[in-house]
Scaffold this active site. Structure first.
Site, PDB file in Angstrom:
ATOM      1  N   PRO A  19     112.106  96.616  75.217  1.00  0.00           N
ATOM      2  CA  PRO A  19     113.519  96.749  75.593  1.00  0.00           C
ATOM      3  C   PRO A  19     113.657  96.677  77.107  1.00  0.00           C
ATOM      4  O   PRO A  19     113.031  97.449  77.833  1.00  0.00           O
ATOM      5  CB  PRO A  19     113.897  98.132  75.066  1.00  0.00           C
ATOM      6  CG  PRO A  19     112.611  98.892  74.997  1.00  0.00           C
ATOM      7  CD  PRO A  19     111.543  97.874  74.708  1.00  0.00           C
ATOM      8  N   GLN A  73     117.466 101.131  70.988  1.00  0.00           N
ATOM      9  CA  GLN A  73     116.999 102.211  71.857  1.00  0.00           C
ATOM     10  C   GLN A  73     118.189 102.991  72.395  1.00  0.00           C
ATOM     11  O   GLN A  73     119.175 102.396  72.851  1.00  0.00           O
ATOM     12  CB  GLN A  73     116.178 101.655  73.024  1.00  0.00           C
ATOM     13  CG  GLN A  73     115.534 102.754  73.864  1.00  0.00           C
ATOM     14  CD  GLN A  73     114.696 102.212  75.006  1.00  0.00           C
ATOM     15  OE1 GLN A  73     115.244 101.876  76.044  1.00  0.00           O
ATOM     16  NE2 GLN A  73     113.391 102.131  74.804  1.00  0.00           N
ATOM     17  N   CYS A 103     112.103 104.604  80.787  1.00  0.00           N
ATOM     18  CA  CYS A 103     112.777 103.851  81.837  1.00  0.00           C
ATOM     19  C   CYS A 103     112.594 104.539  83.187  1.00  0.00           C
ATOM     20  O   CYS A 103     112.899 105.728  83.329  1.00  0.00           O
ATOM     21  CB  CYS A 103     114.266 103.710  81.538  1.00  0.00           C
ATOM     22  SG  CYS A 103     115.162 102.788  82.810  1.00  0.00           S
ATOM     23  N   LYS A 145     109.541 105.653  73.230  1.00  0.00           N
ATOM     24  CA  LYS A 145     108.815 104.957  74.296  1.00  0.00           C
ATOM     25  C   LYS A 145     108.758 105.866  75.515  1.00  0.00           C
ATOM     26  O   LYS A 145     109.766 106.429  75.930  1.00  0.00           O
ATOM     27  CB  LYS A 145     109.498 103.637  74.659  1.00  0.00           C
ATOM     28  CG  LYS A 145     108.710 102.765  75.637  1.00  0.00           C
ATOM     29  CD  LYS A 145     109.362 101.377  75.757  1.00  0.00           C
ATOM     30  CE  LYS A 145     108.465 100.412  76.536  1.00  0.00           C
ATOM     31  NZ  LYS A 145     108.527 100.643  77.988  1.00  0.00           N
ATOM     32  N   HIS A 175     103.902 102.976  78.126  1.00  0.00           N
ATOM     33  CA  HIS A 175     103.729 102.082  79.269  1.00  0.00           C
ATOM     34  C   HIS A 175     102.689 102.731  80.189  1.00  0.00           C
ATOM     35  O   HIS A 175     102.825 103.890  80.547  1.00  0.00           O
ATOM     36  CB  HIS A 175     105.051 101.900  80.011  1.00  0.00           C
ATOM     37  CG  HIS A 175     104.968 100.942  81.158  1.00  0.00           C
ATOM     38  ND1 HIS A 175     105.608  99.720  81.150  1.00  0.00           N
ATOM     39  CD2 HIS A 175     104.312 101.006  82.348  1.00  0.00           C
ATOM     40  CE1 HIS A 175     105.348  99.085  82.282  1.00  0.00           C
ATOM     41  NE2 HIS A 175     104.565  99.850  83.027  1.00  0.00           N
ATOM     42  N   ASP A 208     101.753  95.141  81.873  1.00  0.00           N
ATOM     43  CA  ASP A 208     100.915  94.091  82.464  1.00  0.00           C
ATOM     44  C   ASP A 208     100.228  93.187  81.452  1.00  0.00           C
ATOM     45  O   ASP A 208      99.217  92.560  81.766  1.00  0.00           O
ATOM     46  CB  ASP A 208      99.845  94.698  83.385  1.00  0.00           C
ATOM     47  CG  ASP A 208     100.423  95.318  84.636  1.00  0.00           C
ATOM     48  OD1 ASP A 208     101.636  95.149  84.869  1.00  0.00           O
ATOM     49  OD2 ASP A 208      99.674  95.985  85.375  1.00  0.00           O
ATOM     50  N   GLY A 230     106.968  92.729  77.988  1.00  0.00           N
ATOM     51  CA  GLY A 230     108.282  92.724  78.596  1.00  0.00           C
ATOM     52  C   GLY A 230     108.447  91.606  79.602  1.00  0.00           C
ATOM     53  O   GLY A 230     108.837  90.484  79.269  1.00  0.00           O
TER      54      GLY A 230
END
EC number: 1.3.1.-
Length: 348
Positions: A19, A73, A103, A145, A175, A208, A230
């Site tokens: 997202p 989300q 985020c 997430k 992440h 990455d 992403g």
């Protein structure tokens, strides 16, 4: 790669679209699924009821014609509001609810949403529990997430992952950066591996993953059940089929045909204009066009020209003409242009 389940939903494969605000709208999600992504999560939808009638939120909650499962989300800081936001989106077609605790954007974290919630473990758990309770009667699974932690000195992803699993979260995406890092530096995968070892629910590695080789290396390093991609998919939505082919065969696909990229991009633009309308559609399409052509011959000149156009027909025609000219010179994208520069395979 074999299929993965989230609740009752079988995913086509284990390669997911991340997202991304302003990027993973419905046209982009559909395109990535068409090109090999097994799952896509929407841009984050605010939990603030006063913003639900805004044009931005109504577009993000629009799933017309989208293939399932539809994952939305949600972001916010109040447990009851987040639960209400989950139900709001379920009523509009969401089949899976994803909670945003990853985020790093300042405008999100300054309001203590997104990855800022990792600083307040009690509130983070309250939100996860409230959303799960709201969704359970509807049979809608909840995923989450997050990042590795708030900063390098406070990596609490493993501790939180165990609590989220106990609360009923059915899949966790991590992440491999802290909030403090934003998108700087390199993602690290040791924490993702530790999360995977700590919980029984599926764990998705993010950060990455920009080449087939990197995808294979991250899977090996983390033991993750799936990969989420992403930024590397921006202007390169075929990365999903490239990775899937490489993981299955160990061989690389040839770069895409110029004619195929022309067709994909022009269809993407038409869907984009239909969702956003003329003025907003033209402006917001510029970044997508720039991503597609950034490494192609004459791409910078096209980008500069595109930025002067205010009409969708003129923008569409400029892109069509550019790819017609490019196709007269080459059959396929140059190998170097079909991939973004890769990051190191593994690092501490």
């Amino acid at each position: 790669m074999s299929a993965l389940h989230i609740g009752p939903h079988a995913l086509a494969n284990r390669l997911f679209v991340a997202p991304m605000a302003g990027v993973t709208d419905r046209p982009f999600r559909q395109l990535c699924k068409q090109l090999g992504a097994g799952y896509a999560v929407s841009e984050m939808v605010t939990s603030r009821r006063d913003l639900w009638d805004s044009l931005k939120t109504s577009r993000r909650a629009n799933h017309d014609g989208e293939s399932g499962p539809i994952a939305v989300q949600i972001a916010g800081t109040d447990a009851d509001m987040m639960a209400e936001a989950a139900l709001y989106n379920i009523d509009r077609g969401a089949q899976i609810i994803d909670i945003n605790m990853g985020c790093p954007a300042k405008k999100v974290c300054n309001k203590w949403a997104g990855s800022a919630l990792m600083q307040n473990e009690r509130l983070a758990l309250e939100i996860a529990s409230a959303v799960v309770r709201a969704c359970a009667p509807r049979g809608v699974p909840v995923t989450l997430k997050m990042r590795t932690g708030w900063c390098g000195q406070h990596k609490n992803a493993v501790q939180l992952a165990r609590q989220f699993e106990d609360a009923g979260i059915q899949m966790l995406t991590v992440h491999g950066r802290t909030r403090e890092q934003g998108y700087r530096g390199c993602a690290e995968y040791d924490t993702i591996a530790a999360v995977k070892a700590a919980v029984a629910v599926p764990v998705v590695a993010n950060g990455d993953i920009d080449s087939p080789e990197k995808a294979r290396a991250v899977l090996a390093a983390t033991g993750a059940d799936a990969l989420m991609i992403g930024r590397a998919a921006q202007g390169r939505p075929w990365i999903f089929r490239e990775i899937a082919h490489f993981l299955a065969t160990g061989q690389h696909l040839a770069p895409p045909l110029v004619a195929e990229v022309r067709r994909l991009l022009l269809a993407h633009l038409q869907d984009h204009y239909q969702l956003y309308g003329e003025a907003s559609g033209v402006r917001s399409a510029r970044k997508h066009i720039a991503w597609y052509v950034r490494a192609l011959p004459g791409g910078e000149a096209l980008r500069q020209h595109i930025n002067t156009l205010e009409c969708s027909a003129a923008q569409w025609q400029a892109v069509a003409g550019y790819f017609d000219d490019l196709g007269a010179r080459m059959d396929r994208l140059p190998a170097a242009a079909s991939a973004r520069p890769t990051s190191p395979l593994l690092h501490a």
